[in-house]
Design an enzyme around this catalytic site. Sequence first.
Site, PDB file in Angstrom:
ATOM      1  N   ASP A  54       1.022  -1.264   0.112  1.00 45.87           N
ATOM      2  CA  ASP A  54      -0.085  -0.059   0.151  1.00 45.87           C
ATOM      3  C   ASP A  54       1.004   1.311   0.235  1.00 45.87           C
ATOM      4  O   ASP A  54       0.725   2.113  -0.995  1.00 45.87           O
ATOM      5  CB  ASP A  54      -0.838  -0.050   1.162  1.00 45.87           C
ATOM      6  CG  ASP A  54      -2.451  -0.370   0.944  1.00 45.87           C
ATOM      7  OD1 ASP A  54      -2.726  -0.199  -0.122  1.00 45.87           O
ATOM      8  OD2 ASP A  54      -2.986  -1.079   1.760  1.00 45.87           O
ATOM      9  N   GLU A  57      -5.276   7.144  -0.152  1.00 45.36           N
ATOM     10  CA  GLU A  57      -5.809   6.123   0.981  1.00 45.36           C
ATOM     11  C   GLU A  57      -4.814   6.174   2.381  1.00 45.36           C
ATOM     12  O   GLU A  57      -5.376   6.219   3.403  1.00 45.36           O
ATOM     13  CB  GLU A  57      -6.047   4.739   0.800  1.00 45.36           C
ATOM     14  CG  GLU A  57      -6.798   4.124   1.853  1.00 45.36           C
ATOM     15  CD  GLU A  57      -7.061   2.537   1.149  1.00 45.36           C
ATOM     16  OE1 GLU A  57      -7.978   1.794   1.934  1.00 45.36           O
ATOM     17  OE2 GLU A  57      -6.620   2.213  -0.030  1.00 45.36           O
ATOM     18  N   ASP A 110      -6.349   4.360  -4.935  1.00 44.66           N
ATOM     19  CA  ASP A 110      -6.384   3.466  -4.291  1.00 44.66           C
ATOM     20  C   ASP A 110      -4.951   2.512  -4.646  1.00 44.66           C
ATOM     21  O   ASP A 110      -5.238   1.876  -5.704  1.00 44.66           O
ATOM     22  CB  ASP A 110      -7.819   2.407  -4.312  1.00 44.66           C
ATOM     23  CG  ASP A 110      -7.628   1.590  -2.972  1.00 44.66           C
ATOM     24  OD1 ASP A 110      -6.772   1.070  -2.600  1.00 44.66           O
ATOM     25  OD2 ASP A 110      -8.800   1.172  -2.970  1.00 44.66           O
ATOM     26  N   ILE A 130      -3.868  -0.513  -3.367  1.00 45.71           N
ATOM     27  CA  ILE A 130      -4.057  -1.540  -3.348  1.00 45.71           C
ATOM     28  C   ILE A 130      -5.584  -1.894  -2.956  1.00 45.71           C
ATOM     29  O   ILE A 130      -5.874  -1.743  -1.913  1.00 45.71           O
ATOM     30  CB  ILE A 130      -3.399  -2.619  -2.427  1.00 45.71           C
ATOM     31  CG1 ILE A 130      -1.978  -2.889  -2.834  1.00 45.71           C
ATOM     32  CG2 ILE A 130      -4.019  -4.154  -2.479  1.00 45.71           C
ATOM     33  CD1 ILE A 130      -1.008  -3.990  -2.297  1.00 45.71           C
ATOM     34  N   ASP A 131      -6.490  -2.198  -4.055  1.00 45.71           N
ATOM     35  CA  ASP A 131      -7.841  -2.594  -3.877  1.00 45.71           C
ATOM     36  C   ASP A 131      -8.091  -4.017  -3.725  1.00 45.71           C
ATOM     37  O   ASP A 131      -7.856  -4.818  -4.651  1.00 45.71           O
ATOM     38  CB  ASP A 131      -8.753  -1.806  -4.724  1.00 45.71           C
ATOM     39  CG  ASP A 131     -10.039  -1.785  -4.497  1.00 45.71           C
ATOM     40  OD1 ASP A 131     -10.580  -1.984  -3.330  1.00 45.71           O
ATOM     41  OD2 ASP A 131     -11.017  -2.017  -5.372  1.00 45.71           O
ATOM     42  N   THR A 156      -7.406  -6.038  -0.441  1.00 49.55           N
ATOM     43  CA  THR A 156      -6.066  -6.341   0.193  1.00 49.55           C
ATOM     44  C   THR A 156      -6.165  -8.214   0.387  1.00 49.55           C
ATOM     45  O   THR A 156      -4.936  -8.694   0.471  1.00 49.55           O
ATOM     46  CB  THR A 156      -6.166  -5.737   1.529  1.00 49.55           C
ATOM     47  OG1 THR A 156      -7.234  -5.891   2.259  1.00 49.55           O
ATOM     48  CG2 THR A 156      -5.867  -4.314   1.486  1.00 49.55           C
ATOM     49  N   HIS A 208     -17.865  -7.467   2.523  1.00 52.17           N
ATOM     50  CA  HIS A 208     -17.957  -6.290   1.538  1.00 52.17           C
ATOM     51  C   HIS A 208     -19.370  -6.211   0.813  1.00 52.17           C
ATOM     52  O   HIS A 208     -19.658  -5.424   0.198  1.00 52.17           O
ATOM     53  CB  HIS A 208     -17.091  -6.410   0.517  1.00 52.17           C
ATOM     54  CG  HIS A 208     -15.653  -6.234   0.844  1.00 52.17           C
ATOM     55  ND1 HIS A 208     -14.542  -6.596   0.230  1.00 52.17           N
ATOM     56  CD2 HIS A 208     -15.198  -5.857   2.225  1.00 52.17           C
ATOM     57  CE1 HIS A 208     -13.454  -6.422   1.008  1.00 52.17           C
ATOM     58  NE2 HIS A 208     -13.709  -5.882   2.033  1.00 52.17           N
ATOM     59  N   SER A 233     -11.935  -6.574  -5.333  1.00 45.59           N
ATOM     60  CA  SER A 233     -11.395  -5.293  -5.723  1.00 45.59           C
ATOM     61  C   SER A 233     -12.190  -4.660  -6.947  1.00 45.59           C
ATOM     62  O   SER A 233     -13.311  -5.193  -7.361  1.00 45.59           O
ATOM     63  CB  SER A 233     -10.166  -5.551  -6.072  1.00 45.59           C
ATOM     64  OG  SER A 233      -9.835  -6.304  -7.450  1.00 45.59           O
ATOM     65  N   LYS A 251     -13.884  -6.249 -10.403  1.00 45.33           N
ATOM     66  CA  LYS A 251     -15.055  -6.324 -10.640  1.00 45.33           C
ATOM     67  C   LYS A 251     -15.878  -5.373 -11.830  1.00 45.33           C
ATOM     68  O   LYS A 251     -16.516  -6.020 -12.655  1.00 45.33           O
ATOM     69  CB  LYS A 251     -16.078  -6.463  -9.429  1.00 45.33           C
ATOM     70  CG  LYS A 251     -15.870  -7.636  -8.401  1.00 45.33           C
ATOM     71  CD  LYS A 251     -16.671  -7.494  -7.407  1.00 45.33           C
ATOM     72  CE  LYS A 251     -16.592  -6.388  -6.189  1.00 45.33           C
ATOM     73  NZ  LYS A 251     -15.434  -6.412  -5.799  1.00 45.33           N
ATOM     74  N   ARG A 309     -22.803  -3.434  -5.201  1.00 48.40           N
ATOM     75  CA  ARG A 309     -22.210  -3.130  -3.789  1.00 48.40           C
ATOM     76  C   ARG A 309     -23.251  -2.778  -2.970  1.00 48.40           C
ATOM     77  O   ARG A 309     -23.582  -1.476  -2.768  1.00 48.40           O
ATOM     78  CB  ARG A 309     -21.130  -1.896  -4.022  1.00 48.40           C
ATOM     79  CG  ARG A 309     -20.514  -1.442  -2.676  1.00 48.40           C
ATOM     80  CD  ARG A 309     -19.096  -2.098  -2.289  1.00 48.40           C
ATOM     81  NE  ARG A 309     -18.342  -1.782  -1.408  1.00 48.40           N
ATOM     82  CZ  ARG A 309     -17.129  -2.141  -0.752  1.00 48.40           C
ATOM     83  NH1 ARG A 309     -16.624  -2.974  -1.277  1.00 48.40           N
ATOM     84  NH2 ARG A 309     -16.556  -1.481   0.271  1.00 48.40           N
ATOM     85  N   ASP A 316     -12.409   3.850  -4.063  1.00 51.84           N
ATOM     86  CA  ASP A 316     -12.992   2.607  -4.258  1.00 51.84           C
ATOM     87  C   ASP A 316     -13.754   2.328  -5.482  1.00 51.84           C
ATOM     88  O   ASP A 316     -13.989   1.285  -5.859  1.00 51.84           O
ATOM     89  CB  ASP A 316     -13.747   2.215  -3.016  1.00 51.84           C
ATOM     90  CG  ASP A 316     -12.807   1.613  -2.008  1.00 51.84           C
ATOM     91  OD1 ASP A 316     -11.633   1.389  -2.080  1.00 51.84           O
ATOM     92  OD2 ASP A 316     -13.409   2.067  -0.533  1.00 51.84           O
TER      93      ASP A 316
END
Length: 355
Positions: free
Chosen positions: A67, A90, A146, A148-149, A151, A241, A265, A268, A282, A295
């Site tokens: 990150d 982030e 972001d 690293i979306d 993790t 999520h 992440s 999608k 989501r 995100d």
Amino acid sequence: MSVPLTHSTGLISARFYSARVVYLEKERAVAIEAVESASRVCEAVFKRLVTDETLTKKDKSPVTVADFSAQAVVNNILEKYFPNDPIVGEEDSKDLLGEEGRVLREKVVELTNTAVNTPMSTEEVLKAIDRGQYAGGSTGRHWTLDPIDGTKGFLRGEQFAVCLALIIDGKVRLGVVGCPNLPYDMSQPEGEKGVLAVAVEKQGAFQRKLNVKDFIETPIFVSIVEDSCNASFCESVEAGHANHGDSAKIAELLGITKQSVRMDSQCKYVAVARGDADIYLRLPVDSKYVEKIWDHAAGNIIIQEAGGQVSDVNGEPLDFSQGRTLSANKGVIAANANIFGTVVEAVKATLSNKF
């Protein structure tokens, strides 16, 4: 679905290309460079630091290094080309300071320097990370990142993404999503992996191979499914999520029986944008949670430029002018234009009086 961007693809490709070289051409190229560089850092961290032991102990320290390193790399590149552009990121460097942060700080500096042309000092790395503290807003231009979306997907060696978007006057104008572990062709899941998806406002969405010296891009488009009963969801792997129970009710209303495509992440968004799946939801897990702009910004424009539509669970457009969060929205719905309205109505019926 995708179509190779070559001279043989005719007027559509020519139109996309001629428009693309005018508006935000430099920003597009720099964003691609930044996401590719950050993706290389993440892959280096995974190879060096992620072991069977870290997974068994649920040790998240490797993703923490990735990150910070990825944010340092991206912010450093953005500062080089666009020194006046603020960044909504982030991370900040507070956990890297002092003796307590020394071990982590040294790892971050070491890994950051695997992906930059000119070595960065510790001070330069920390400064680059802290360029991501902008508050966002409705005027001017700023980037959102972001690093690293996804993790847990990263730690499992599965799907994660590096996501970068440019917001101008409160609207997303450019988005790049790097997916190091996503198959280039989902019909060949064990085939070549590494996808970079990119979109600029009114210029279409494209994919290219990630970190390969092959600059051929192919336009991508959402599916053409016209009846929701023939559609499929793209859902999170992590139950936290999304509310999978509500998703099941929505699927029943839509007549969906196909197995969901599950991945972590903003990959999608890419999967729906190129027709691997038809719907991404989501759904809010509680009334207090507020989505972060990093995100969703890049994925949002990629879906739209691929011919799809995106809204919150009430059918309202995502509002990226509110600062660092999507405080005016709850949840996210993305689907192709043919079934989008039907999906929104099914979501509203399921979540009625919940949010």
